[in-house]
Design an enzyme around this catalytic site. Sequence first.
Site, PDB file in Angstrom:
ATOM      1  N   HIS A 175       0.811  -1.225   0.000  1.00 46.97           N
ATOM      2  CA  HIS A 175       0.000   0.000   0.000  1.00 46.97           C
ATOM      3  C   HIS A 175       0.847   1.279   0.000  1.00 46.97           C
ATOM      4  CE1 HIS A 175      -3.434  -2.473   0.194  1.00 46.97           C
ATOM      5  NE2 HIS A 175      -3.571  -2.571   1.501  1.00 46.97           N
ATOM      6  N   GLU A 225     -11.510  -3.907  -2.464  1.00 48.22           N
ATOM      7  CA  GLU A 225     -10.617  -2.901  -3.024  1.00 48.22           C
ATOM      8  C   GLU A 225     -10.508  -3.090  -4.541  1.00 48.22           C
ATOM      9  OE1 GLU A 225      -6.901  -3.162  -0.551  1.00 48.22           O
ATOM     10  OE2 GLU A 225      -8.198  -4.570   0.524  1.00 48.22           O
ATOM     11  N   HIS A 249      -9.638   1.793   0.946  1.00 47.00           N
ATOM     12  CA  HIS A 249      -9.495   0.699   1.911  1.00 47.00           C
ATOM     13  C   HIS A 249     -10.531   0.792   3.028  1.00 47.00           C
ATOM     14  CE1 HIS A 249      -7.408  -2.423   4.205  1.00 47.00           C
ATOM     15  NE2 HIS A 249      -6.608  -2.600   3.169  1.00 47.00           N
TER      16      HIS A 249
END
Length: 345
Positions: free
Chosen positions: A96, A309, A175
Amino acid sequence: MPDGRAVTEYRLDNGRGLCLSAINLGGIVTALQVPDRHGQSGNVVLGLRTLEDYLKPHPHLGTIVGRYANRIAGGRFSLDGVAHQLPLNNGANSLHGGHQGFGTRYWQIDAVPTQSGDGDEVAIDLRYTSADGEEGFPGEVQVTVRYALSTIENAWRIDYRAVSDRATVLNLSHHDYFNLAGAGAVRDHRLTIPASRFCPVDSGLIPLGLAPVAGTPFDFRVPTPIGARIDDSHEQVRVAGGYDHNWVLDREPAGMALAARLEHEPSGRVMEVHTTEPAVQFYSGNFLDGTLRGRDGESFKQGAGLCLETQHYPDSPNQPEFPSTVLRPGEAFSSTTLHRFGIST
């Protein structure tokens, strides 16, 4: 914030009971109010109590994810013959965007003037410039993310836009941890993912290519309770401690397509996720361990929320058979995801 910068929270209301609250720290969605079948509003995303809580490390609750959503193996990739090393913040991998991905950054936030006529919506724009070399990624990238609530569709839309002055890799997502019940666990939610293939992973959750979902606990082509097979002995369920995999959507190459449908029968709430992206990462909240507490003091235990996601595939910069995530100067990255809310009949 500790450096004196003010964090602003905007509240969007579409006039039909759908209300979204978001702050310019990480673009975090702090609450999303959705009515149930009796018209009673409830928050359907996990959120923390204070700004101080969000400034501490947390598992990306409600954040914009970038520069690269999901994992890059070894935190390394080569682009145009040049090797790049990213921070390792998830075992031996980068996750991420690194230690300080987009979800930790301070974004400019502005209300979008209301448009009149059919298709009315209320929206905010979030803007951030990611410096060349930030978290090891090449190129200065200018990003705009719009959150819009539609009155007609009763939906929350996310529009991502980005340009770069150098060749780079980019994979943007969001997220949120959804729980349509508003509390408790999500094992009773019924999930549909229109995908006949998924990415099996190694012990570090890096994709090992593609595999069919047929005959496995990863087949969500028909509505299936999340808890029905989450304790299965299948190797891929065990290696992730539940679900934390990328599903390749059965879709046309362009335009919007259904990525997932989530249903909670007791409340009647239904959420459909549509996207321009080729895949969706379904994460069943496996690593929530009860240490985080929500606005009402509730403890976020394993399975308290799930993530859907929309994105490109994990580790795409190192797997040339996957769709490219390269963004070059003169190109414009554009992606849209729509969360449409309704009531089951």
